[in-house]
Design a protein around this motif. Structure first.
Motif, mmCIF file in Angstrom:
data_model
loop_
_atom_site.group_PDB
_atom_site.id
_atom_site.type_symbol
_atom_site.label_atom_id
_atom_site.label_comp_id
_atom_site.label_asym_id
_atom_site.label_seq_id
_atom_site.Cartn_x
_atom_site.Cartn_y
_atom_site.Cartn_z
ATOM 1 N N VAL A 104 0.821 -1.215 0.000
ATOM 2 C CA VAL A 104 0.000 0.000 0.000
ATOM 3 C C VAL A 104 0.857 1.268 0.000
ATOM 4 C CG1 VAL A 104 -1.754 1.309 1.272
ATOM 5 C CG2 VAL A 104 -2.005 -1.174 0.982
ATOM 6 N N PRO A 105 1.861 1.409 0.886
ATOM 7 C CA PRO A 105 2.676 2.640 0.842
ATOM 8 C C PRO A 105 3.438 2.799 -0.476
ATOM 9 C CG PRO A 105 3.122 1.406 2.860
ATOM 10 C CD PRO A 105 2.254 0.549 1.994
ATOM 11 N N LEU A 106 3.910 1.700 -1.022
ATOM 12 C CA LEU A 106 4.638 1.770 -2.294
ATOM 13 C C LEU A 106 3.727 2.306 -3.392
ATOM 14 C CD1 LEU A 106 7.220 -0.704 -3.490
ATOM 15 C CD2 LEU A 106 5.424 -0.108 -5.080
ATOM 16 N N TYR A 107 2.520 1.760 -3.487
ATOM 17 C CA TYR A 107 1.570 2.235 -4.498
ATOM 18 C C TYR A 107 1.124 3.667 -4.204
ATOM 19 C CZ TYR A 107 1.142 -2.485 -6.420
ATOM 20 O OH TYR A 107 1.384 -3.703 -7.016
ATOM 21 N N ALA A 108 0.959 4.012 -2.943
ATOM 22 C CA ALA A 108 0.521 5.361 -2.578
ATOM 23 C C ALA A 108 1.574 6.396 -2.984
ATOM 24 C CB ALA A 108 0.240 5.442 -1.080
ATOM 25 N N ARG A 109 2.858 6.081 -2.758
ATOM 26 C CA ARG A 109 3.935 7.004 -3.166
ATOM 27 C C ARG A 109 3.931 7.232 -4.670
ATOM 28 N NH1 ARG A 109 6.960 4.488 0.725
ATOM 29 N NH2 ARG A 109 7.961 3.069 -0.737
ATOM 30 N N ARG A 110 3.553 6.196 -5.417
ATOM 31 C CA ARG A 110 3.497 6.320 -6.883
ATOM 32 C C ARG A 110 2.170 6.914 -7.349
ATOM 33 N NH1 ARG A 110 5.901 0.573 -8.715
ATOM 34 N NH2 ARG A 110 3.679 0.120 -8.805
ATOM 35 N N ARG A 111 1.305 7.221 -6.385
ATOM 36 C CA ARG A 111 -0.034 7.731 -6.675
ATOM 37 C C ARG A 111 -0.848 6.751 -7.523
ATOM 38 N NH1 ARG A 111 0.327 12.629 -4.481
ATOM 39 N NH2 ARG A 111 2.058 14.002 -4.892
ATOM 40 N N ASP A 112 -0.596 5.483 -7.317
ATOM 41 C CA ASP A 112 -1.331 4.428 -8.005
ATOM 42 C C ASP A 112 -2.458 3.974 -7.080
ATOM 43 O OD1 ASP A 112 -2.203 2.343 -9.558
ATOM 44 O OD2 ASP A 112 -0.193 1.557 -9.953
ATOM 45 N N ARG A 113 -3.492 4.824 -7.030
ATOM 46 C CA ARG A 113 -4.580 4.617 -6.069
ATOM 47 C C ARG A 113 -5.330 3.301 -6.290
ATOM 48 N NH1 ARG A 113 -5.156 10.286 -7.251
ATOM 49 N NH2 ARG A 113 -4.326 11.480 -5.503
ATOM 50 N N ALA A 114 -5.467 2.901 -7.522
ATOM 51 C CA ALA A 114 -6.220 1.668 -7.805
ATOM 52 C C ALA A 114 -5.527 0.460 -7.184
ATOM 53 C CB ALA A 114 -6.380 1.478 -9.318
ATOM 54 N N PHE A 115 -4.227 0.323 -7.407
ATOM 55 C CA PHE A 115 -3.506 -0.824 -6.846
ATOM 56 C C PHE A 115 -3.389 -0.731 -5.322
ATOM 57 C CE2 PHE A 115 -1.806 -1.702 -11.188
ATOM 58 C CZ PHE A 115 -2.267 -3.000 -11.269
ATOM 59 N N ALA A 116 -3.262 0.487 -4.800
ATOM 60 C CA ALA A 116 -3.236 0.653 -3.344
ATOM 61 C C ALA A 116 -4.569 0.193 -2.755
ATOM 62 C CB ALA A 116 -2.965 2.108 -2.971
ATOM 63 N N ALA A 117 -5.668 0.584 -3.389
ATOM 64 C CA ALA A 117 -7.001 0.196 -2.913
ATOM 65 C C ALA A 117 -7.215 -1.306 -3.044
ATOM 66 C CB ALA A 117 -8.075 0.958 -3.688
ATOM 67 N N ILE A 118 -6.774 -1.899 -4.138
ATOM 68 C CA ILE A 118 -6.926 -3.347 -4.336
ATOM 69 C C ILE A 118 -6.121 -4.111 -3.294
ATOM 70 C CG2 ILE A 118 -6.340 -5.253 -5.896
ATOM 71 C CD1 ILE A 118 -7.129 -3.328 -8.222
ATOM 72 N N SER A 119 -4.891 -3.663 -3.022
ATOM 73 C CA SER A 119 -4.062 -4.317 -2.006
ATOM 74 C C SER A 119 -4.706 -4.224 -0.634
ATOM 75 C CB SER A 119 -2.660 -3.700 -1.970
ATOM 76 O OG SER A 119 -2.015 -3.888 -3.208
ATOM 77 N N LEU A 120 -5.187 -3.047 -0.289
ATOM 78 C CA LEU A 120 -5.839 -2.852 1.002
ATOM 79 C C LEU A 120 -7.133 -3.666 1.094
ATOM 80 C CD1 LEU A 120 -5.620 -1.356 3.657
ATOM 81 C CD2 LEU A 120 -6.840 0.556 2.612
ATOM 82 N N ALA A 121 -7.912 -3.660 0.030
ATOM 83 C CA ALA A 121 -9.163 -4.431 0.028
ATOM 84 C C ALA A 121 -8.878 -5.927 0.148
ATOM 85 C CB ALA A 121 -9.955 -4.143 -1.250
ATOM 86 N N GLY A 122 -7.849 -6.411 -0.515
ATOM 87 C CA GLY A 122 -7.490 -7.825 -0.409
ATOM 88 C C GLY A 122 -7.139 -8.205 1.014
ATOM 89 N N ALA A 123 -6.375 -7.354 1.691
ATOM 90 C CA ALA A 123 -6.005 -7.618 3.085
ATOM 91 C C ALA A 123 -7.242 -7.606 3.980
ATOM 92 C CB ALA A 123 -4.979 -6.579 3.560
ATOM 93 N N VAL A 124 -8.136 -6.658 3.747
ATOM 94 C CA VAL A 124 -9.359 -6.566 4.555
ATOM 95 C C VAL A 124 -10.228 -7.803 4.355
ATOM 96 C CG1 VAL A 124 -11.540 -5.304 4.824
ATOM 97 C CG2 VAL A 124 -9.368 -4.056 4.714
ATOM 98 N N VAL A 125 -10.369 -8.261 3.124
ATOM 99 C CA VAL A 125 -11.181 -9.452 2.841
ATOM 100 C C VAL A 125 -10.600 -10.676 3.549
ATOM 101 C CG1 VAL A 125 -11.846 -11.080 1.017
ATOM 102 C CG2 VAL A 125 -12.172 -8.625 0.692
#
Length: 138
Positions: A104-125
């Motif tokens: 999530v932090p790696l994607y957030a630094r790159r402003r790749d919100r979609a992959f950050a959200a997918i990674s976070l959602a996967g962890a939550v699921v």
């Protein structure tokens, strides 16, 4: 002829590093807890000499006879040798959650919100599924 060098993206390298660390930690906990259990350094929830007479029962009866917890109740007994191994299993099983969260932090630094959200959602699921709330096991 020299094989071509393949450069792995940073997110794959990070996921692999975290997974390697979690796998090693989980295996170490499994080995140490088993060694402490079989050598008697840790007390047991169910004494080993009673196990052969208990293993013949269905799981519900086994739990009733041993007073073993259901769900996440084992965390309260993790100081006992026969339960401590579950911590290693939980670390191994939870490794993918740590991997996803580490991205999530790696994607957030790159402003790749979609992959950050997918990674976070996967962890939550995964966490929601493990919680037992989806099947009323809380």
């Amino acid at each position: 002829m020299k094989p071509p060098v393949v450069e792995q993206p940073p997110e794959q390298q990070r996921y692999a590093r975290v997974l390697e660390w979690a796998s090693r930690a989980g295996l170490l906990v499994l080995v140490l807890s088993f060694a402490a259990y079989v050598t008697g350094l840790m007390d047991a929830h169910v004494p080993p000499e009673k196990l052969p007479g208990l293993w013949i029962h269905p799981v519900d009866r086994f739990i009733e006879l041993t007073g073993s917890p259901r769900g996440w109740g084992w965390l309260g007994l993790v100081h006992l040798g026969d339960i401590a191994g579950l911590l290693g299993i939980a670390i191994l099983a939870g490794g993918s959650v740590l991997c996803l969260l580490s991205l999530v932090p790696l994607y957030a630094r790159r402003r790749d919100r979609a992959f950050a959200a997918i990674s976070l959602a996967g962890a939550v699921v995964i966490l929601l599924a493990a919680s037992g709330w989806l099947i009323g096991g809380h």
